[in-house]
Design an enzyme around this catalytic site. Structure first.
Site, mmCIF file in Angstrom:
data_model
loop_
_atom_site.group_PDB
_atom_site.id
_atom_site.type_symbol
_atom_site.label_atom_id
_atom_site.label_comp_id
_atom_site.label_asym_id
_atom_site.label_seq_id
_atom_site.Cartn_x
_atom_site.Cartn_y
_atom_site.Cartn_z
ATOM 1 N N ASP A 197 19.162 0.414 -188.269
ATOM 2 C CA ASP A 197 18.246 0.642 -187.023
ATOM 3 C C ASP A 197 18.069 -0.026 -186.280
ATOM 4 O O ASP A 197 16.906 0.162 -185.810
ATOM 5 C CB ASP A 197 17.018 1.360 -187.738
ATOM 6 C CG ASP A 197 17.511 2.264 -188.398
ATOM 7 O OD1 ASP A 197 17.590 3.699 -187.547
ATOM 8 O OD2 ASP A 197 18.624 2.128 -189.583
ATOM 9 N N ASP A 224 22.822 2.638 -187.771
ATOM 10 C CA ASP A 224 21.847 3.444 -186.181
ATOM 11 C C ASP A 224 22.035 1.959 -185.276
ATOM 12 O O ASP A 224 21.386 1.197 -185.856
ATOM 13 C CB ASP A 224 20.284 4.088 -186.634
ATOM 14 C CG ASP A 224 21.056 5.087 -187.060
ATOM 15 O OD1 ASP A 224 21.336 6.054 -187.243
ATOM 16 O OD2 ASP A 224 19.475 6.157 -187.589
ATOM 17 N N TYR A 227 22.065 2.897 -180.837
ATOM 18 C CA TYR A 227 20.935 3.930 -179.945
ATOM 19 C C TYR A 227 21.467 4.756 -179.066
ATOM 20 O O TYR A 227 21.003 4.697 -177.831
ATOM 21 C CB TYR A 227 19.643 3.662 -180.378
ATOM 22 C CG TYR A 227 19.119 3.952 -181.767
ATOM 23 C CD1 TYR A 227 18.405 4.853 -181.921
ATOM 24 C CD2 TYR A 227 19.432 2.806 -182.264
ATOM 25 C CE1 TYR A 227 17.814 4.786 -183.820
ATOM 26 C CE2 TYR A 227 18.973 2.671 -183.862
ATOM 27 C CZ TYR A 227 18.215 3.455 -183.603
ATOM 28 O OH TYR A 227 17.556 3.714 -185.448
ATOM 29 N N ASN A 281 23.524 8.082 -188.624
ATOM 30 C CA ASN A 281 22.627 9.342 -188.228
ATOM 31 C C ASN A 281 23.183 9.078 -186.502
ATOM 32 O O ASN A 281 24.423 10.307 -185.454
ATOM 33 C CB ASN A 281 22.241 10.503 -188.318
ATOM 34 C CG ASN A 281 21.232 9.368 -188.318
ATOM 35 O OD1 ASN A 281 21.010 8.605 -188.772
ATOM 36 N ND2 ASN A 281 20.157 9.781 -187.044
ATOM 37 N N HIS A 363 22.697 4.453 -195.500
ATOM 38 C CA HIS A 363 22.049 4.679 -194.591
ATOM 39 C C HIS A 363 20.405 5.253 -194.683
ATOM 40 O O HIS A 363 19.592 4.667 -194.497
ATOM 41 C CB HIS A 363 22.667 5.666 -193.145
ATOM 42 C CG HIS A 363 21.655 5.311 -191.976
ATOM 43 N ND1 HIS A 363 21.460 4.064 -191.592
ATOM 44 C CD2 HIS A 363 21.125 6.509 -191.085
ATOM 45 C CE1 HIS A 363 20.341 4.311 -190.206
ATOM 46 N NE2 HIS A 363 20.171 6.071 -190.322
ATOM 47 N N HIS A 373 11.767 11.380 -193.214
ATOM 48 C CA HIS A 373 12.849 11.684 -193.651
ATOM 49 C C HIS A 373 12.918 11.718 -195.204
ATOM 50 O O HIS A 373 13.332 11.203 -195.884
ATOM 51 C CB HIS A 373 13.958 10.633 -193.191
ATOM 52 C CG HIS A 373 14.564 10.180 -191.929
ATOM 53 N ND1 HIS A 373 14.624 11.215 -191.179
ATOM 54 C CD2 HIS A 373 14.107 8.828 -191.086
ATOM 55 C CE1 HIS A 373 14.957 10.773 -190.056
ATOM 56 N NE2 HIS A 373 15.119 9.167 -189.726
ATOM 57 N N HIS A 400 17.310 4.110 -191.560
ATOM 58 C CA HIS A 400 17.233 5.085 -191.655
ATOM 59 C C HIS A 400 15.290 5.807 -191.160
ATOM 60 O O HIS A 400 15.213 5.941 -189.854
ATOM 61 C CB HIS A 400 17.255 6.236 -192.237
ATOM 62 C CG HIS A 400 17.587 7.892 -191.753
ATOM 63 N ND1 HIS A 400 18.010 7.641 -190.548
ATOM 64 C CD2 HIS A 400 17.519 8.852 -193.079
ATOM 65 C CE1 HIS A 400 18.259 8.981 -190.670
ATOM 66 N NE2 HIS A 400 17.515 10.058 -191.593
ATOM 67 N N HIS A 402 11.840 3.948 -190.048
ATOM 68 C CA HIS A 402 11.706 2.515 -189.251
ATOM 69 C C HIS A 402 10.558 2.179 -189.862
ATOM 70 O O HIS A 402 9.680 1.808 -189.574
ATOM 71 C CB HIS A 402 11.623 2.845 -187.695
ATOM 72 C CG HIS A 402 12.752 3.524 -187.026
ATOM 73 N ND1 HIS A 402 12.608 4.617 -186.568
ATOM 74 C CD2 HIS A 402 14.207 3.752 -187.301
ATOM 75 C CE1 HIS A 402 13.871 5.050 -186.170
ATOM 76 N NE2 HIS A 402 14.464 5.150 -186.485
#
Length: 504
Positions: A197, A224, A227, A281, A363, A373, A400, A402
């Site tokens: 991420d 990720d 972004y 995602n 992920h 999540h 996923h 953070h």
């Protein structure tokens, strides 16, 4: 051979705010640990702004036909290495015309001495488009993306290379890389960086600065990446409310030039250290006719064919005595599907006398005590966990969420000395800010209708045993959650050989 007898594995978590979890680095031989939470300091900002597209670090620095965004990726074995780069100019607008990949060669010169290139290798090239047939949205077609696989390399050896097109006199400057060590129980990469991420904010740049200072020999990027699909809404100077700015557009525009800026920013690192990626995602990026993952599939070379998966969404590779498995959470993971069949075959073929450690990554985390999540990919866990457990997978990395969270060894939500150590490192620095709320905090337990996955079904469940029996959330930090910390950073994995270790 028992897992405890095999080796000693160390994990150091490097954070923008917290350098180590403690003075003594824990090992996988310790535990289960008493759960610890390092609370977020409310006086700090939970995130930072995106790096703007006019930042010099994101600018193109070479003539159009010269290589840029150079990146390495490991192959299944250390005798091969993938080299990728981009030439030409991407286009964005209402009317775009794809470039011709055949207009420029994909060529690598390489050798064991600086300035002396004994070998050459040719590869292939492609372009991709991101198209939106809706008013107000801009189409994109990429520059030419090149992938070349070098074979016949010596493990643990430094090579020097240039890439480009020698006929057009458009070769890159010289770069160098070190191949990974041969598979074997006493050979390991010096240091493995793990990050998820990431995005491209001021926090992201701090993460990459810290990562580079640790001088890893391999990078795992657990989804990720850029972004790009957030840049026009939550980053830069784009619309703060996408549906308000584009009420007739059923698809969120993903700003593809962000991928190019990210590739330029990462090049000083990725041109010398192989980076292994898996989709998240934010890589889905839906466009015209239901197409997805166009950028992810085009931009990155992974050893899918070499590992027998034939899919860039999941694959495996070896690095010394570690067998790495990269799984896809946004493609079919059911036990009747191709990914599960491939995973079962891949695990069966692992020789633990040659690669004693198995490290897996995907992920979204299966074990997660944050509100964000929470139990989102419970369906995937129910389909795949028993298979990974039965083959003794040692450690699992995900993103996923953070924040950072390390689990005690666990299987089916029960402490188990034979279970993997699950670690969430989704705290690379992205625009969506750090997660600070836990599902066991008062009033922070999500409802069972929350946290719907972007792929797959909804399998939320109440716990059937232990202190949380009959409930959806624990009332205190779960016993399987060893340590959690809301901060940005990355992980460093070190695998050390200890021949005299004899611990049951």
């Amino acid at each position: 051979m028992s897992r405890a007898k095999r080796l000693l594995l160390l994990l150091v978590v490097v954070s923008s705010f917290s350098i180590l979890e403690s003075k003594l680095v824990p090992t996988t031989l310790d535990g289960p640990f008493t759960p610890v939470t390092r609370r977020f300091d409310p006086s700090l900002r939970r995130g930072s702004d995106d790096v703007p597209m006019d930042d010099p670090r994101l600018a193109k620095r070479v003539p159009s036909i010269h290589p840029e965004q150079i990146a390495l990726a490991a192959s299944f074995s250390p005798s091969s290495m993938w080299i990728s780069w981009i030439t030409g100019d991407a286009q964005i607008g209402t009317d775009v015309t794809p470039l011709d990949p055949a207009s420029i060669r994909s060529e690598v010169w390489y050798g064991e001495e600086s300035g002396k290139y004994e070998f050459t290798q040719r590869g292939n090239s492609l372009v991709y488009s991101q198209l939106y047939p809706f008013k107000g949205l801009l189409n994109y077609t990429s520059a030419i993306i090149h992938h070349v696989k070098l074979d016949g390399l010596k493990p643990g050896k430094r090579y020097y290379y240039k890439c480009g097109d020698s006929v057009l006199k458009a070769m890159s400057e010289e770069h160098a890389f070190m191949t990974l060590p041969s598979s074997g129980p006493d050979l390991y990469p010096r240091r493995i960086a793990v990050v998820g991420d990431l995005g491209l904010t001021s926090n992201s740049t701090t993460t990459i600065d810290h990562l580079a200072m640790n001088d890893p020999s391999l990078i795992l990027m657990v989804g990720d990446l850029t972004y790009a699909n957030q840049y026009l809404t939550t980053g830069g100077q784009g619309a703060s409310c996408f549906s308000c700015a584009f009420p007739d557009a059923p698809i969120r525009e993903t700003y593809q030039p962000r991928w190019d800026g990210w590739g330029r920013f990462m090049e000083p690192l990725t041109s010398k250290i192989p980076m292994m990626v898996i989709e998240g995602n934010h890589e889905i990026e839906p466009q015209i006719e239901g197409m997805t993952f166009a950028s992810y599939l085009a931009r990155f070379a992974v050893p899918s064919n070499e590992s027998g998966s034939n899919s860039n969404f999941y694959y495996s590779f070896n690095a010394g005595g570690v067998h790495f498995i990269m799984l896809g959470a946004y493609v079919d993971y059911n036990q009747t599907g191709a990914q599960y069949a491939w995973l079962s075959k891949d695990l069966e073929q692992v020789d633990r006398n040659v690669t004693p450690w198995i490290v897996a990554a995907w992920h979204p985390p299966w074990y997660n005590s944050y509100s964000s999540h929470y139990q989102e990919f419970e369906c995937m866990r129910q389909e795949m966990e028993e298979l990974l457990y039965s083959f003794g997978v040692d450690i699992v990395f995900s993103g996923h969420v953070h924040a950072y969270e390390r689990m005690n060894r666990v299987f089916n939500y029960t402490l188990d000395p034979c279970g993997p150590v699950y670690i969430t490192v989704g705290d690379g620095g992205n625009i969506e800010r750090v997660d600070v709320e836990h599902a066991d905090d008062p009033g922070k337990c999500p409802s069972q209708g929350d946290n719907k996955p972007e792929f797959g079904g909804l399998c939320h469940l109440n716990f059937t045993s232990g202190p949380a029996k009959g409930r959806f959330c624990w009332e205190q930090q779960p016993e399987w959650s060893a340590y959690r910390d809301s901060s940005f950073g990355h992980g460093i994995l070190e695998v050390c050989f200890h021949s005299s270790l004899n611990v049951i």
